[in-house]
Enzyme design. Structure first.
Site, PDB file in Angstrom:
ATOM      1  N   LYS A 117      15.200  49.478  65.716  1.00 30.42           N
ATOM      2  CA  LYS A 117      15.149  48.351  66.649  1.00 30.42           C
ATOM      3  C   LYS A 117      15.828  48.627  67.988  1.00 30.42           C
ATOM      4  CE  LYS A 117      13.908  46.052  62.843  1.00 30.42           C
ATOM      5  NZ  LYS A 117      14.264  45.792  61.459  1.00 30.42           N
ATOM      6  N   GLU A 201      23.903  43.470  70.921  1.00 33.52           N
ATOM      7  CA  GLU A 201      23.082  42.549  71.700  1.00 33.52           C
ATOM      8  C   GLU A 201      23.932  41.333  72.049  1.00 33.52           C
ATOM      9  OE1 GLU A 201      18.628  42.666  70.077  1.00 33.52           O
ATOM     10  OE2 GLU A 201      19.528  40.693  69.908  1.00 33.52           O
ATOM     11  N   HIS A 236      17.686  33.927  56.472  1.00 32.75           N
ATOM     12  CA  HIS A 236      16.712  34.808  57.122  1.00 32.75           C
ATOM     13  C   HIS A 236      15.375  34.861  56.396  1.00 32.75           C
ATOM     14  CE1 HIS A 236      19.817  35.773  59.893  1.00 32.75           C
ATOM     15  NE2 HIS A 236      20.619  36.109  58.906  1.00 32.75           N
ATOM     16  N   ARG A 291       2.966  44.691  59.821  1.00 38.10           N
ATOM     17  CA  ARG A 291       2.289  44.267  58.592  1.00 38.10           C
ATOM     18  C   ARG A 291       1.581  42.929  58.819  1.00 38.10           C
ATOM     19  NH1 ARG A 291       7.709  42.566  58.168  1.00 38.10           N
ATOM     20  NH2 ARG A 291       7.817  40.299  58.010  1.00 38.10           N
TER      21      ARG A 291
HETATM   22  C1  MV4 Z   1      19.824  37.072  67.037  1.00 42.41           C
HETATM   23  C2  MV4 Z   1      20.223  35.736  67.162  1.00 42.41           C
HETATM   24  C3  MV4 Z   1      20.866  35.366  68.310  1.00 42.41           C
HETATM   25  N1  MV4 Z   1      21.119  36.277  69.275  1.00 42.41           N
HETATM   26  N2  MV4 Z   1      20.099  37.935  68.026  1.00 42.41           N
HETATM   27  C4  MV4 Z   1      18.377  36.958  62.529  1.00 42.41           C
HETATM   28  C5  MV4 Z   1      17.474  37.892  61.798  1.00 42.41           C
HETATM   29  C6  MV4 Z   1      17.159  39.000  62.721  1.00 42.41           C
HETATM   30  N3  MV4 Z   1      15.755  39.248  62.731  1.00 42.41           N
HETATM   31  C7  MV4 Z   1      17.657  38.560  64.039  1.00 42.41           C
HETATM   32  N4  MV4 Z   1      18.359  37.316  63.873  1.00 42.41           N
HETATM   33  C8  MV4 Z   1      18.974  36.722  64.915  1.00 42.41           C
HETATM   34  N5  MV4 Z   1      19.211  37.534  65.967  1.00 42.41           N
HETATM   35  C9  MV4 Z   1      20.739  37.543  69.113  1.00 42.41           C
HETATM   36  N6  MV4 Z   1      21.011  38.420  70.061  1.00 42.41           N
HETATM   37  C10 MV4 Z   1      19.967  34.873  66.105  1.00 42.41           C
HETATM   38  C11 MV4 Z   1      19.355  35.374  64.968  1.00 42.41           C
HETATM   39  C12 MV4 Z   1      19.202  34.439  63.907  1.00 42.41           C
HETATM   40  C13 MV4 Z   1      17.976  33.955  63.524  1.00 42.41           C
HETATM   41  C14 MV4 Z   1      16.812  34.395  64.142  1.00 42.41           C
HETATM   42  C15 MV4 Z   1      15.600  33.889  63.777  1.00 42.41           C
HETATM   43  C16 MV4 Z   1      15.542  32.909  62.783  1.00 42.41           C
HETATM   44  C17 MV4 Z   1      16.667  32.484  62.141  1.00 42.41           C
HETATM   45  C18 MV4 Z   1      17.899  32.989  62.500  1.00 42.41           C
HETATM   46  C19 MV4 Z   1      19.029  32.529  61.857  1.00 42.41           C
HETATM   47  C20 MV4 Z   1      20.246  33.032  62.218  1.00 42.41           C
HETATM   48  C21 MV4 Z   1      20.330  33.994  63.243  1.00 42.41           C
END
Ligand code: MV4
Length: 448
Positions: A117, A201, A236, A291
Site C-alpha cells: 500500500k 499517513e 473493519h 478482486r
Molecule cells: C484510515 C482512517 C483514517 N485516516 N486512514 C481502516 C481499514 C483500512 N482499510 C484503512 N482504515 C482506515 N484508514 C487514515 N489516514 C480510517 C480508517 C478506518 C476505517 C476506514 C473505512 C471504514 C471503516 C473504518 C473504521 C475505522 C478506521
C-alpha cells in the site's frame, strides 16, 4: 480463447453466484469444496466437484497443491477465485497461469503491485492523484517516524504496508504514543503478514469510505462503473453498502476519473475496486482491491450490468464496450451474518430450523442457506446478502423496513436485530455516516 470449464475455488454465496453466472454463459462449473461443506448448496448444485481437504481453510480453500491437482485432473480452462481465500494471492495467480489455465482476475504483476500500500500511494502521488500526507516508502526506524509525524502533525496512522482487513493499523496521537506503538505495530505487521514494513499517513477523523468499481479489458479499455458508500463497518468488516454514494455530480466524476487514472497506470485488467477516504469534498486514494467484492450486487442493481459475467468475458479476451453507464436507482446491501449482536457479535452456528426469506418487488437475496442447512463453525459468518433497491434511497429504505419485518431465520443467531435498529436510526436513514459511525452507535445503544 473460449472458456468452457471453470473451477470455482470458493464456497458459500459467492460460489453460488459464480455457478449461476457460468450456467447462464453455458460454461461448465466445477467446484472444489472442503469436507465440512459436503452438504452445502453449491456442492449440491455442482455436478462436477472434488473434495480438496478437511479441518480448516488452510487445508482446503487455501490448499494450492490440492486445488491445482483438481484443476489438472478435470482439465479446466480457468479458475475463478471469488473473494477472500486465494483471490488476491499473486503467487497463486502465477501458478495457475503457469499451468496454462486462465486466472479470472488481474495479472499476477498487477496484484503484486497492489499488495504493497505504500507503493500504491507512491504510484498515486506520481500521477497526481490525491493521497493523505505521509510516506510512500516504509519507515526505517523510530527517528524517521518521529520526524515524519512532526512534519505532518498528529494524529497519524501507522499502517502495515502489506496489511489488510484492518489488521496492523494504529492511530497515534502524540510522540510518547509513537515511541510505544511503533515497535508494536512493526511486530504485529510481521506476525500478521510476514513483513514488518510500516508507513505513516495523516489520520482523518470520521471520513467516509467511498469506493469505485473498475473494469478493465485486455486491450487497455478501463471503465469506472459507479461509486459505493461503504462507511458502515464493524471491526473493519462492512455491514451495509450502498450504490451510488451520495456525492455531488462533480465529485462523483472526479473520484471516478482518478480511479480510472490509477487503474490505467498499473495496466489493471478484469474487475477491481479503488478505495478512497472522503471528507469535506476531498477524496484521498487509499488502496485498490484486486478482486470481485462482496458488495458487487449493489453496483449490478443500479447499472443493470452482470459483473461476474463481465469478469469471465474479460478473461476470455473479449473487448468491453460500455457506453453511458447510467445509475438511475439506489441499492442498499445488508449483510446477514451468523453472529449474536446481544453477545458481542459472537459467531453462531448450527441448524437453520425455520427460514423465510422475504423477496418481493425490488428485493434480491444472494444466499447459499436453506431450511435444514447446518451452518458450520469453520468459515466466515456471512449467511446472506439482502440487496434492496428503489427509485430513490428513501424508497429503498421503505422496502428494507418491510423486508426486515418479514424475515425469519431461526435456529441460529443473526445480526438482523442490528439492521432493524439501524433502519430506525436517523444518522443512517439520513445518511450522516462515517467510518466510526457503527462503532460509536454500538457503544451508545442497547439492542432489544
Ligand atoms: C484510515 C482512517 C483514517 N485516516 N486512514 C481502516 C481499514 C483500512 N482499510 C484503512 N482504515 C482506515 N484508514 C487514515 N489516514 C480510517 C480508517 C478506518 C476505517 C476506514 C473505512 C471504514 C471503516 C473504518 C473504521 C475505522 C478506521
Amino acid at each position: 480463447m473460449k472458456i468452457r470449464k471453470v473451477l470455482i475455488a470458493n464456497r458459500g454465496e459467492i460460489a453460488l453466484r459464480i455457478i449461476r453466472a457460468l450456467r447462464e454463459l453455458d460454461i461448465e462449473p466445477v467446484l472444489v469444496y472442503a469436507y465440512e461443506d459436503r452438504d452445502a448448496l453449491p456442492t449440491q448444485l455442482a455436478k462436477t466437484k472434488i473434495c480438496i481437504g478437511k479441518g480448516g481453510v488452510k487445508d482446503s480453500y487455501l490448499n494450492i497443491p490440492n486445488i491445482m491437482s483438481a484443476a489438472t485432473l478435470l482439465k479446466v480452462d480457468a479458475i475463478h477465485p471469488g473473494y477472500g481465500f486465494l483471490s488476491e494471492n499473486p503467487m497463486f495467480a502465477r501458478i495457475v497461469e503457469d499451468h496454462g489455465i486462465k486466472f479470472i482476475g488481474p495479472t499476477p504483476e498487477a496484484m503484486q503491485q497492489l499488495k504493497n500500500k505504500a507503493n500504491v500511494r507512491k504510484i498515486s502521488s506520481s500521477i497526481g492523484i490525491p493521497i493523505l500526507p505521509g510516506t510512500t516508502e516504509p519507515i526505517e526506524n523510530l527517528d524517521i517516524a518521529k520526524k515524519v509525524a512532526k512534519e505532518i502533525g498528529y494524529p497519524i496512522m501507522l499502517k502495515a504496508a502489506t496489511g489488510g482487513g484492518g489488521k496492523g493499523i494504529r492511530v497515534v496521537n502524540n510522540e510518547e504514543e509513537l515511541v510505544r506503538l511503533f515497535p508494536i505495530a512493526k511486530s504485529e505487521a510481521k506476525a500478521s503478514f510476514g513483513k514488518d514494513a510500516i508507513y505513516i499517513e495523516k489520520y482523518l477523523e470520521n471520513p467516509r469510505h467511498i469506493e469505485v468499481q473498475i473494469a478493465g479489458d485486455e486491450y487497455g479499455n478501463v471503465y469506472a462503473i459507479g461509486t459505493r458508500e461503504c462507511s458502515i463497518q464493524r471491526n473493519h468488516q462492512k455491514v451495509i453498502e450502498e450504490a451510488p454514494a451520495q456525492l455531488k455530480e462533480s465529485e462523483t466524476l472526479k473520484i471516478m476519473e482518478d480511479a480510472i487514472k490509477f487503474a490505467k497506470a498499473i495496466k489493471y485488467t478484469n474487475l477491481g475496486t479503488v478505495e478512497f477516504l472522503y471528507l469535506n469534498g476531498q477524496h484521498y486514494l487509499m488502496e485498490m482491491n484486486a478482486r470481485i467484492q462482496v458488495e458487487h450486487p449493489v453496483t449490478e442493481e443500479t447499472t443493470g450490468l452482470d459483473l461476474v459475467k463481465m469478469q469471465i468475458q474479460i478473461a476470455q479476451g473479449e473487448k468491453i464496450l460500455l457506453k453511458d453507464i447510467k445509475t438511475t436507482t439506489h441499492a442498499i446491501e445488508f449483510r446477514i451474518n451468523a453472529e449474536d449482536p446481544f453477545d458481542n457479535f459472537k459467531p453462531s452456528f448450527g441448524k437453520i430450523s425455520n427460514l423465510h426469506l422475504p423477496l418481493g418487488r425490488n428485493v434480491r437475496i444472494d444466499s447459499h442457506i436453506f431450511e435444514g442447512y447446518n451452518v458450520p463453525p469453520f468459515f466466515d459468518s456471512l449467511l446472506a446478502k439482502f440487496i434492496i433497491k428503489g427509485n430513490t434511497r428513501e424508497e429503498a429504505l421503505k422496502t428494507a423496513k418491510r423486508v426486515f419485518e418479514e424475515v425469519r431465520i431461526e435456529g441460529i443467531k443473526t445480526n438482523i436485530p442490528l439492521h432493524r435498529k439501524l433502519l430506525e436510526t436517523e444518522e443512517f436513514t439520513k445518511n450522516k455516516v462515517h467510518t466510526k459511525f457503527l462503532e460509536e452507535f454500538l457503544k451508545e445503544i442497547k439492542l432489544v
